[in-house]
Write a protein that holds these residues in place. Structure first.
Motif, PDB file in Angstrom:
ATOM      1  N   GLU A  16      12.625 -32.009 -33.144  1.00  0.00           N
ATOM      2  CA  GLU A  16      12.154 -33.358 -32.770  1.00  0.00           C
ATOM      3  C   GLU A  16      12.025 -33.472 -31.254  1.00  0.00           C
ATOM      4  O   GLU A  16      11.148 -34.156 -30.749  1.00  0.00           O
ATOM      5  N   CYS A  17      12.918 -32.777 -30.535  1.00  0.00           N
ATOM      6  CA  CYS A  17      12.848 -32.798 -29.064  1.00  0.00           C
ATOM      7  C   CYS A  17      11.558 -32.153 -28.592  1.00  0.00           C
ATOM      8  O   CYS A  17      10.954 -32.603 -27.617  1.00  0.00           O
ATOM      9  N   PHE A  18      11.128 -31.068 -29.278  1.00  0.00           N
ATOM     10  CA  PHE A  18       9.898 -30.396 -28.857  1.00  0.00           C
ATOM     11  C   PHE A  18       8.703 -31.327 -29.023  1.00  0.00           C
ATOM     12  O   PHE A  18       7.780 -31.320 -28.216  1.00  0.00           O
ATOM     13  N   ASP A  19       8.738 -32.162 -30.083  1.00  0.00           N
ATOM     14  CA  ASP A  19       7.655 -33.138 -30.278  1.00  0.00           C
ATOM     15  C   ASP A  19       7.601 -34.120 -29.114  1.00  0.00           C
ATOM     16  O   ASP A  19       6.540 -34.592 -28.738  1.00  0.00           O
ATOM     17  N   ARG A  20       8.788 -34.418 -28.553  1.00  0.00           N
ATOM     18  CA  ARG A  20       8.839 -35.427 -27.475  1.00  0.00           C
ATOM     19  C   ARG A  20       8.362 -34.865 -26.138  1.00  0.00           C
ATOM     20  O   ARG A  20       8.270 -35.597 -25.159  1.00  0.00           O
ATOM     21  N   LEU A  21       8.067 -33.555 -26.092  1.00  0.00           N
ATOM     22  CA  LEU A  21       7.730 -32.943 -24.795  1.00  0.00           C
ATOM     23  C   LEU A  21       6.340 -33.298 -24.288  1.00  0.00           C
ATOM     24  O   LEU A  21       6.016 -33.052 -23.129  1.00  0.00           O
ATOM     25  N   ASP A  22       5.500 -33.828 -25.145  1.00  0.00           N
ATOM     26  CA  ASP A  22       4.187 -34.269 -24.698  1.00  0.00           C
ATOM     27  C   ASP A  22       3.373 -33.115 -24.099  1.00  0.00           C
ATOM     28  O   ASP A  22       2.845 -33.215 -22.990  1.00  0.00           O
ATOM     29  N   SER A  23       3.317 -31.991 -24.835  1.00  0.00           N
ATOM     30  CA  SER A  23       2.613 -30.817 -24.312  1.00  0.00           C
ATOM     31  C   SER A  23       1.162 -30.824 -24.785  1.00  0.00           C
ATOM     32  O   SER A  23       0.781 -31.645 -25.621  1.00  0.00           O
ATOM     33  N   GLY A  36      11.189 -23.278 -17.037  1.00  0.00           N
ATOM     34  CA  GLY A  36      12.580 -23.726 -16.872  1.00  0.00           C
ATOM     35  C   GLY A  36      12.910 -24.984 -17.651  1.00  0.00           C
ATOM     36  O   GLY A  36      14.037 -25.480 -17.568  1.00  0.00           O
ATOM     37  N   THR A  37      11.937 -25.504 -18.417  1.00  0.00           N
ATOM     38  CA  THR A  37      12.230 -26.680 -19.249  1.00  0.00           C
ATOM     39  C   THR A  37      13.216 -26.255 -20.337  1.00  0.00           C
ATOM     40  O   THR A  37      13.099 -25.184 -20.921  1.00  0.00           O
ATOM     41  N   VAL A  38      14.193 -27.117 -20.598  1.00  0.00           N
ATOM     42  CA  VAL A  38      15.262 -26.774 -21.535  1.00  0.00           C
ATOM     43  C   VAL A  38      15.399 -27.868 -22.585  1.00  0.00           C
ATOM     44  O   VAL A  38      15.271 -29.059 -22.277  1.00  0.00           O
ATOM     45  N   VAL A  39      15.658 -27.445 -23.818  1.00  0.00           N
ATOM     46  CA  VAL A  39      16.052 -28.392 -24.855  1.00  0.00           C
ATOM     47  C   VAL A  39      17.472 -28.016 -25.251  1.00  0.00           C
ATOM     48  O   VAL A  39      17.724 -26.901 -25.709  1.00  0.00           O
ATOM     49  N   VAL A  40      18.389 -28.917 -24.983  1.00  0.00           N
ATOM     50  CA  VAL A  40      19.793 -28.634 -25.294  1.00  0.00           C
ATOM     51  C   VAL A  40      20.324 -29.802 -26.114  1.00  0.00           C
ATOM     52  O   VAL A  40      20.303 -30.937 -25.654  1.00  0.00           O
ATOM     53  N   GLU A  41      20.744 -29.462 -27.346  1.00  0.00           N
ATOM     54  CA  GLU A  41      21.105 -30.502 -28.314  1.00  0.00           C
ATOM     55  C   GLU A  41      19.970 -31.522 -28.372  1.00  0.00           C
ATOM     56  O   GLU A  41      18.821 -31.135 -28.530  1.00  0.00           O
ATOM     57  N   ASP A  42      20.247 -32.824 -28.203  1.00  0.00           N
ATOM     58  CA  ASP A  42      19.096 -33.739 -28.318  1.00  0.00           C
ATOM     59  C   ASP A  42      18.573 -34.170 -26.944  1.00  0.00           C
ATOM     60  O   ASP A  42      17.931 -35.198 -26.796  1.00  0.00           O
ATOM     61  N   THR A  43      18.847 -33.340 -25.927  1.00  0.00           N
ATOM     62  CA  THR A  43      18.391 -33.690 -24.575  1.00  0.00           C
ATOM     63  C   THR A  43      17.281 -32.734 -24.118  1.00  0.00           C
ATOM     64  O   THR A  43      17.396 -31.518 -24.303  1.00  0.00           O
ATOM     65  N   VAL A  44      16.240 -33.319 -23.523  1.00  0.00           N
ATOM     66  CA  VAL A  44      15.180 -32.519 -22.909  1.00  0.00           C
ATOM     67  C   VAL A  44      15.407 -32.548 -21.400  1.00  0.00           C
ATOM     68  O   VAL A  44      15.585 -33.619 -20.822  1.00  0.00           O
TER      69      VAL A  44
END
Ligand code: ATP
Length: 369
Positions: A5-12, A47-55
């Protein structure tokens, strides 16, 4: 929450989440599993990181101006702030239940995390601004990544040059950020002034002359709302980087060297009106290239260590975590000296430059290319 779900929020710009996800690497550190993007992809910064539910968005690439006279008015339409660019390593400190420090390429560095917690004490800031990240330069002669000397820094410190929304990467304005740094007691880079683009040419040139005389790196120019940035560096910085590259000639790429020669040549063309001054500058450049390379060849001939030497200090646990982190990245280290005073340990180590060491030994032994 599911990581995806975090990857969806990345707006890529990727056509689907899977297409973006496959470029991320799975890593573990500090008892956490996280995903990091080693190279910029689909409009998402390296260097973008997704860690747990944090982008935690990567820090954007800063374009370089080569010719001040034309570059500044071409790049900037509105007023800009000119700040000192410090020579250290980029660290993002974000609040993921606790402060965590991320390197430019998105590794959680346990040592840098511990030092940032100690030196910046960011808890109060994150209580008040949980969505923001601190973008700081870790600077000083004693860091595990860079060693540039600053007169005012004995060991190492963090200097906060940006505060951004962790998830979107949107920066605060220069004045809001500088005010918050004062409020929370974070060291920050020197501000030379705010200028309209035509006046900024002289403003930057004066700042560069002052910084060069003190062997400091350069400036970053920023629009006042902080969105657009460009950098420009001093002669002493170009020479320092060339000296570094030529001290490890077979480990640093040719592109690294060529790009620094190009920026040096454009600056010399713009700054050195006098032929004698230009010739003196050429002499300094030649020394920066040849002397370190000859020193490395002689060191190899005398079986000395070949590589970059670092000194770090911290608690024994912090130092152990750092060395483990560096070994995890497949670096070859030579640990040279360890001293311990009360609970503070000082370690000197060399990151061995294997390609340079092996290539020089080969040439010295065989005498032929
Ligand atoms: P980039 O991808 O931004 O070009 P780089 O490592 O190739 O990165 P650098 O020459 O190191 O380029 O310049 C950018 C870095 O400068 C930033 O990532 C940041 O760590 C550092 N920096 C130091 N001082 C400042 C400052 N005042 N404002 C912005 N960045 C700064």
């Amino acid at each position: 929450m599911d990581d995806r779900e975090c990857f969806d929020r990345l707006d890529s710009t990727a056509s689907d989440t899977e297409d973006l996800f496959e470029h991320f690497e799975r890593r573990t550190a500090a008892d956490r599993t996280y995903h990091a993007l080693p190279n910029a992809r689909h409009g998402i910064e390296r260097g973008t990181v997704v860690v747990e539910d944090t982008v935690v968005r990567g820090y954007p690439k800063i374009p370089r101006i080569l010719v001040l006279d034309t570059g500044i008015p071409t790049f900037f339409e509105n007023k800009l702030a000119v700040e000192e660019k410090l020579d250290g390593v980029n660290v993002r400190i974000a609040n993921v239940n606790e402060p965590l420090a991320f390197t430019r390429s998105g590794y959680i560095c346990p040592y840098t995390t511990a030092r940032a917690k100690e030196l910046l004490a960011p808890n109060e800031f994150f209580c008040d601004h949980p969505e923001q990240m601190l973008c700081a330069e870790l600077v000083g002669p004693e860091t595990p990544y860079t060693t540039h000397d600053y007169e005012e820094i004995d060991s190492h410190t963090f200097c906060v040059f940006d505060i951004r929304d962790c998830e979107s990467g949107k920066p605060l304005s220069v004045s809001d950020r500088r005010r918050l740094c004062v409020e929370y007691g974070f060291p920050q880079p020197r501000l030379f002034g705010r200028y309209r683009p035509p006046q900024a040419v002289d403003g930057v040139r004066d700042a560069i002359e002052t910084l060069d005389a003190a062997a400091r790196e350069g400036v970053v120019m920023k629009t006042l709302h902080g969105e657009k940035m460009a950098k420009y560096t001093t002669e002493s910085q170009h020479h320092e980087e060339l000296a570094y590259a030529f001290s490890l000639p077979f480990d640093r790429g040719r592109e690294f060297v060529f790009s620094r020669l190009v920026r040096e040549a454009f600056q010399a063309a713009e700054f050195e009106a006098d032929d004698d001054q230009l010739r003196e500058r050429a002499h300094r450049l030649g020394e920066a290239i040849l002397l370190p390379m000859v020193e490395t060849i002689r060191d190899a001939a005398n079986d000395k260590s070949i590589g970059e030497r670092f000194t770090v200090r911290g608690s024994p646990q912090q130092i152990d975590a750092l060395l483990e982190h560096l070994y995890d990245q497949s670096l070859t280290l030579e640990i040279d000296e360890i001293t311990r005073e009360n609970d503070e340990q000082t370690v000197e180590f060399v990151k061995v430059a294997e390609a340079t060491r092996d290539q020089i030994h080969y040439y010295l032994e065989h005498g032929i290319h």
